[in-house]
Design an enzyme around this catalytic site. Structure first.
Site, mmCIF file in Angstrom:
data_model
loop_
_atom_site.group_PDB
_atom_site.id
_atom_site.type_symbol
_atom_site.label_atom_id
_atom_site.label_comp_id
_atom_site.label_asym_id
_atom_site.label_seq_id
_atom_site.Cartn_x
_atom_site.Cartn_y
_atom_site.Cartn_z
ATOM 1 N N ASP A 162 -33.303 29.600 22.267
ATOM 2 C CA ASP A 162 -32.435 29.624 21.049
ATOM 3 C C ASP A 162 -30.840 29.696 21.425
ATOM 4 O O ASP A 162 -30.762 29.709 22.787
ATOM 5 C CB ASP A 162 -32.557 30.921 20.173
ATOM 6 C CG ASP A 162 -31.961 30.427 18.684
ATOM 7 O OD1 ASP A 162 -31.347 29.463 18.486
ATOM 8 O OD2 ASP A 162 -32.337 31.302 17.863
HETATM 9 C C1 BGC Z 1 -30.862 29.830 15.248
HETATM 10 C C2 BGC Z 1 -32.012 28.654 15.224
HETATM 11 C C3 BGC Z 1 -31.281 27.194 15.412
HETATM 12 C C4 BGC Z 1 -30.221 27.186 16.585
HETATM 13 C C5 BGC Z 1 -29.562 25.888 16.336
HETATM 14 C C6 BGC Z 1 -29.596 29.621 16.152
HETATM 15 O O1 BGC Z 1 -28.637 30.303 15.951
HETATM 16 O O2 BGC Z 1 -31.424 31.149 15.424
HETATM 17 O O3 BGC Z 1 -32.728 28.938 14.293
HETATM 18 O O4 BGC Z 1 -32.441 26.288 15.479
HETATM 19 O O5 BGC Z 1 -29.051 28.125 16.103
HETATM 20 O O6 BGC Z 1 -28.674 25.711 15.238
#
Ligand code: BGC
Length: 700
Positions: free
Chosen positions: A244
């Protein structure tokens, strides 16, 4: 490939944060992927990438979690929680296919979806992104979504790479505070939280994202057992693992398990991550580590191989500019599908007989959610996360609840008045007085209430999950007029609303139901559709009951609280209809593990019922839940008609994970429960026995 080119393949760069010039540098360097860039900008970077260094095409990822919603031309579908109410994997697969066409119409290749975390504590800000609280339902719907996104031909212009996230246990964070630690055991992970991911992997999901959180002190990004042993070796996942956002640097500054970028990068790579989201520091660190012999280049090769294999599988090498036709963006067919899923996801929670509305000529629509489509959209759209601009004006087409009621009122000979009354979480001068004055003249009040993304989203967890105070005050004032109230809940997730349930004649919801959710609610209110949605998540009476998911392990002392029932206000699987259904003739054949049950439409109107099958293992080597969903099927029945349904199971369907972390089905007595919700009062039951596995079976 050179060491530098290999290291670059493992990095995913956020375009919006670093800008065009730096992005161009990364493209020249041979970076593996960008996120949050589309259209001409993406094409420009792709051109640079395939003309530089190893000439490997870039992979573009996006958060298109309920449609390609960051593009304002695209179709905004209901959120996962809303869609789950339809209990219809085929329909969800069609939604994912439509979303994939729109995502690839922008030249993108990967969507960070589906979310396979369980939503078991409604204080958590991301419950709206889940399919609810049940692992079986989340797995079935998640796999359908993966199949829809990736298509039969992965390399087709209209297919995109799915990304099952957030691996794992993210929704279980202590106190429901996003990214905090959880103490769930590996046995429980394998028993309860892994199955949705397992189903996604079986469906061919080509990428998996690690969670922000940690399990018993080990960050998911640094957990070799989770990523290598369980996901890659035991489940046989052959796609790539992406971290993530900034999960590599979180190992240093936030989670404090690494002292510097080098330590964090080595830990992330050795633990089994293949692509590092927003981790430019990883590039420099890993090159140094390999050069100095502190990291094994083989690990880098393995990760590169996984990424390139997916790029090949999805046709990027054949056509780096693969793109579906732009005509798909917000096209008529997708808008129709959007209406269908919003209708199928509409849940009637309570009805004292007032609905469908007939003979009520003067309708007052009141409440802050009635005419603000942003309340229906939820998170991850072009005015919300991750590019927050709440004041952006939503783009048509869409229909708010007020507009839906106004349109249908004409047909039903009713007049409609509208007063906002209050804001979602704020007062309006004289708002309540005005609402009360209008209510006195009305025959019925449609009260539209709920929350919005300022109260629930990533990074917006709540300790108090009631309706905000101004809305509670408005509701009380409306109740004091003595007029009948139909409450339409337009909310991201369940809220604690016992007073709404008690004092409303009817309550209905479809959570964040996209462009036409307001219209679907209005159709249900006027009886144009017969609601058939079921809840994928329980509604507690009070936040102090959290978590109150239906499939808990048993206890006996203090089954209830001294001051509160232990059961939920509306249980998992609950959802009423304008007709009624009765279940009978439950039969189970122990040899073939086949269940037969009859369901009859005992009311006066055609309707759909989701038949739910639960089971309980009555004696097992470790405790198992009081009930678990193992099958469901939606049937359409004319008034008076009945149907016999047959469900065939395997021994594995009755399995659990034992103390040795092995999935087993232990012979003995079981109980099947069938009905229209998980509440005991809605279920008919049948005990049966599973014998020792036949020798030939164990030998296999
Ligand atoms: C979130 C993810 C997301 C990623 C990219 C993160 O803060 O937890 O679910 O895909 O950002 O935007």
């Amino acid at each position: 490939m050179t060491l530098e080119q290999k290291a670059a393949q493992l990095v995913q760069i956020p375009y919006a944060q670093i800008g065009r010039e730096k992005s161009e540098e990364w493209a020249r360097r041979g970076v593996g992927s960008f996120l949050h860039v589309f259209g001409e900008d993406a094409k420009h970077l792709q051109k640079i990438a395939i003309e530089s260094g190893a000439k490997i095409p870039l992979l573009f990822g996006i958060d298109a979690v309920h449609g390609h919603c960051l593009n304002r031309k695209a179709t905004i579908f209901p959120t996962q929680l809303s869609m789950a109410c339809a209990f219809d994997p085929e329909l969800i697969k069609r939604v994912a296919q439509a979303a994939a066409k729109e995502i690839s119409a922008d030249g993108l290749h990967q969507t960070f979806s589906p979310v396979l975390c369980l939503g078991r504590d409604i204080r958590w800000g991301r419950v709206d992104e889940t399919f609810g609280e049940d692992p079986y339902l989340a797995g079935i719907l998640g796999a359908a979504m993966v199949e829809g996104y990736q298509g039969e031909d992965n390399a087709a212009d209209t297919s995109v790479i799915a990304c099952a996230k957030h691996y794992i246990g993210y929704g279980e964070a202590t106190g429901a505070r996003d990214s905090y630690d959880t103490s769930i055991t590996y046995r429980k992970i394998k028993d309860t939280f892994l199955p949705p991911f397992e189903k996604a992997v079986k469906a061919g999901c080509a990428s998996v994202m690690t969670a922000y959180g940690s399990i018993d002190g080990t960050p998911c990004t640094a957990d070799k057992k989770l990523l290598k042993e369980i996901l890659k070796e035991q489940l046989g996942f052959d796609g790539f693992v992406v971290t993530d956002w900034q999960n590599v640097s979180h190992l240093i500054g936030e989670q404090c398990v690494a002292e510097n970028a080098k330590e964090a990068s080595r830990l992330a790579l050795e633990s089994g991550n293949d692509m590092m989201m927003n981790a430019p520091e990883f590039y420099v660190a890993i090159i140094d580590l390999v050069r100095s012999g502190e990291a094994d280049e083989k690990l880098l090769d393995e990760a590169v191989e996984r990424i390139l294999t997916v790029k090949m599988r999805f046709g990027l090498f054949d056509n780096p500019f693969r793109q579906a036709d732009e005509k798909y963006l917000g096209c008529e067919e997708h808008l129709e599908l959007n209406k269908e899923i919003a209708r199928e996801s509409t849940v009637l929670l309570k009805n004292d007989g007032i609905l469908p509305l007939t003979g009520k000529n003067k309708i007052l629509v009141v409440g802050p959610s009635a005419d603000d489509i942003r309340c229906n959209y939820g998170d991850w759209t072009y005015f919300s996360h991750p590019l927050p601009d709440y004041d952006t004006q939503p783009v048509r087409p869409y229909v708010t609840l007020l507009e839906g009621v106004q349109e249908l009122a004409k047909k039903h000979d009713c007049s409609v008045q509208y007063v906002k009354g209050c804001e979602i979480n704020g007062e309006i001068a004289g708002g309540i007085k005005q609402a009360v004055k209008a209510a006195k003249k009305a025959d019925v009040i449609v009260f539209a209430c709920g929350d919005n993304i300022l109260l629930a989203a990533e990074g917006c967890d709540r300790a108090d999950v009631r309706l905000p105070k101004p809305q509670r005050e408005l509701f009380t004032a409306l109740c004091n007029t003595g007029k009948s109230i139909v409450t339409a809940l337009i909310c991201t997730k369940p809220l604690c609303i016992p007073e709404i349930d008690e004092h409303s004649a009817a309550v209905l919801t479809n959570f964040n139901s996209g462009m036409f959710g307001g219209r679907a609610l209005a159709e249900a209110i006027f009886g144009e559709i017969n609601p058939s949605g079921k809840l994928p998540i329980s509604f507690p009476y009070h936040v102090g009951q959290q978590p109150c998911y239906y499939n808990q392990l048993p206890g006996w002392h203090c089954r209830s609280y001294v001051d509160m029932p232990e059961t939920s206000l509306y249980s998992f699987g609950h959802g009423l209809s304008y007709t009624s259904f009765a279940y009978s003739d439950i039969l189970f054949d122990e040899k073939t593990l086949t269940l037969k049950v009859s369901v009859k439409n005992t009311g006066k109107r055609e309707g759909a019922e989701t038949v739910q099958v639960y089971f309980r293992d009555l004696a097992s080597s470790v405790m198992t839940p009081v009930k678990r969903l193992i099958a469901f099927r939606k049937v359409q029945l004319k008034a008076g008609d009945s149907q016999e349904l047959t469900f065939t199971f395997t021994r594995d369907d009755f399995s659990f994970v034992n103390a040795n972390e092995e999935r087993v089905t232990e012979p003995g007595e079981f109980e099947l429960m069938v009905g229209g919700s998980s509440a005991d009062s809605d279920l008919i039951k049948k005990k049966f026995t599973i014998g020792m596995a036949p020798k030939s079976w164990t030998d296999q």
